[in-house]
Each structure stands twice: as C-alpha cells, then as structure tokens.
Design a protein around this motif. Structure first.
Motif, mmCIF file in Angstrom:
data_model
loop_
_atom_site.group_PDB
_atom_site.id
_atom_site.type_symbol
_atom_site.label_atom_id
_atom_site.label_comp_id
_atom_site.label_asym_id
_atom_site.label_seq_id
_atom_site.Cartn_x
_atom_site.Cartn_y
_atom_site.Cartn_z
ATOM 1 N N PHE A 149 0.807 -1.210 0.000
ATOM 2 C CA PHE A 149 0.000 0.000 0.000
ATOM 3 C C PHE A 149 0.843 1.264 0.000
ATOM 4 O O PHE A 149 0.537 2.213 -0.707
ATOM 5 C CB PHE A 149 -0.934 -0.010 1.206
ATOM 6 C CG PHE A 149 -1.845 1.180 1.275
ATOM 7 C CD1 PHE A 149 -1.577 2.228 2.139
ATOM 8 C CD2 PHE A 149 -2.957 1.262 0.461
ATOM 9 C CE1 PHE A 149 -2.406 3.334 2.202
ATOM 10 C CE2 PHE A 149 -3.798 2.360 0.509
ATOM 11 C CZ PHE A 149 -3.518 3.399 1.387
ATOM 12 N N ARG A 150 1.911 1.278 0.780
ATOM 13 C CA ARG A 150 2.643 2.535 0.947
ATOM 14 C C ARG A 150 3.284 3.007 -0.360
ATOM 15 O O ARG A 150 3.609 4.183 -0.510
ATOM 16 C CB ARG A 150 3.712 2.396 2.030
ATOM 17 C CG ARG A 150 4.820 1.441 1.692
ATOM 18 C CD ARG A 150 5.793 1.277 2.861
ATOM 19 N NE ARG A 150 6.908 0.381 2.538
ATOM 20 C CZ ARG A 150 6.847 -0.924 2.614
ATOM 21 N NH1 ARG A 150 5.727 -1.503 3.005
ATOM 22 N NH2 ARG A 150 7.902 -1.661 2.308
ATOM 23 N N THR A 151 3.486 2.103 -1.320
ATOM 24 C CA THR A 151 4.137 2.476 -2.581
ATOM 25 C C THR A 151 3.134 2.823 -3.683
ATOM 26 O O THR A 151 3.517 3.076 -4.819
ATOM 27 C CB THR A 151 5.033 1.342 -3.084
ATOM 28 O OG1 THR A 151 4.202 0.213 -3.433
ATOM 29 C CG2 THR A 151 6.042 0.934 -2.036
ATOM 30 N N ILE A 152 1.879 2.816 -3.333
ATOM 31 C CA ILE A 152 0.804 2.958 -4.324
ATOM 32 C C ILE A 152 0.176 4.349 -4.253
ATOM 33 O O ILE A 152 -0.181 4.813 -3.168
ATOM 34 C CB ILE A 152 -0.293 1.907 -4.078
ATOM 35 C CG1 ILE A 152 0.267 0.493 -4.211
ATOM 36 C CG2 ILE A 152 -1.475 2.107 -4.999
ATOM 37 C CD1 ILE A 152 0.695 0.145 -5.609
ATOM 38 N N ALA A 153 0.036 5.014 -5.401
ATOM 39 C CA ALA A 153 -0.747 6.240 -5.462
ATOM 40 C C ALA A 153 -2.223 5.870 -5.404
ATOM 41 O O ALA A 153 -2.659 4.907 -6.040
ATOM 42 C CB ALA A 153 -0.448 7.007 -6.742
ATOM 43 N N MET A 154 -2.988 6.654 -4.655
ATOM 44 C CA MET A 154 -4.417 6.386 -4.477
ATOM 45 C C MET A 154 -5.230 7.592 -4.916
ATOM 46 O O MET A 154 -4.760 8.734 -4.833
ATOM 47 C CB MET A 154 -4.719 6.081 -3.014
ATOM 48 C CG MET A 154 -3.981 4.887 -2.441
ATOM 49 S SD MET A 154 -4.474 3.330 -3.208
ATOM 50 C CE MET A 154 -6.196 3.224 -2.710
#
Length: 125
Positions: free
Chosen positions: A29-34
C-alpha cells in the motif's frame, strides 16, 4: 488478489460532511498512489482527488472540490480517506477508490490499475 473496499457513503443534507474510507489489500500500500473518482447518473466518471505513494505529501484535487475535500492516507492501516465538507447537491454521485502501481498520481482514470466497487453519496438540498 488486490481488493479495494469503500465505505462511508450515505445521505446528507447540503452543507454537511461525510468521510469516505477505502481499505486496500493485496498490494504494497505505501508504494501505491491512491485516488478518488466519482460518477453521477448520466455523466462520465470524473477525477476528485489523489495522493502520492509513500508519505502522501503530494495531493491533487479537482477544482470543483478544492477547499472542501481533503484526501489523506494511513499506511499503517492500508487505508485512504476522503473528508468531504460543505457538501453540495452536485456532489451526489457514486464515489470510487482507485489504486495505481506507482507512487505518482494522475488525474486520468485510465492511469489507475485497480478499482473499488463504489459507494453512493447523496446530498439533498
């Protein structure tokens, strides 16, 4: 298997507030743009807000929500939020959470790889 599950939608009067949540699983999750998008009846899906991966220090907003909506993320909880204040009837739509396999954001829907099922937000006048 990637899953994005939105919650927090509902019916609210104009001027009210709602907070949407999107819980993610199956990805780092931490590496993903949302991002959040929305689609009103009879209209195309439109960009609402996005937040960069890692610390989330970079955010983007549609002009129509700037100053009223705030996107944030909690990497420890694998969750992205959309705080919506001063809601207007024209904010009525199904709101979708989206994830992009890069830390960088975009306002283009086709740039996102994963989507949630959507949550309905209805603002009454």
């Amino acid at each position: 298997q990637v899953q994005l599950v939105e919650s927090g939608g509902g019916l609210v009067q104009a001027g009210g507030s709602l907070r949407l949540s999107c819980a993610a699983s199956g990805l780092t999750f931490r590496t993903i743009a949302m991002a959040w998008f929305r689609q009103a009846v009879g209209k195309e899906r439109e960009f609402v807000a996005a937040i960069r991966g890692w610390s989330g220090g970079s955010t983007l907003y549609a002009d129509s929500v700037k100053g009223r909506f705030t996107i944030s993320r909690d990497n420890a909880k694998n969750t992205v939020y959309l705080q919506m204040n001063s809601l207007k009837p024209e904010d009525t739509a199904v709101y979708y959470c989206a994830a992009r396999s890069t830390i960088y954001v975009t306002t283009i829907a086709q740039g996102y790889d994963y989507w949630g099922q959507g949550t309905q937000v209805t603002v009454s006048s």
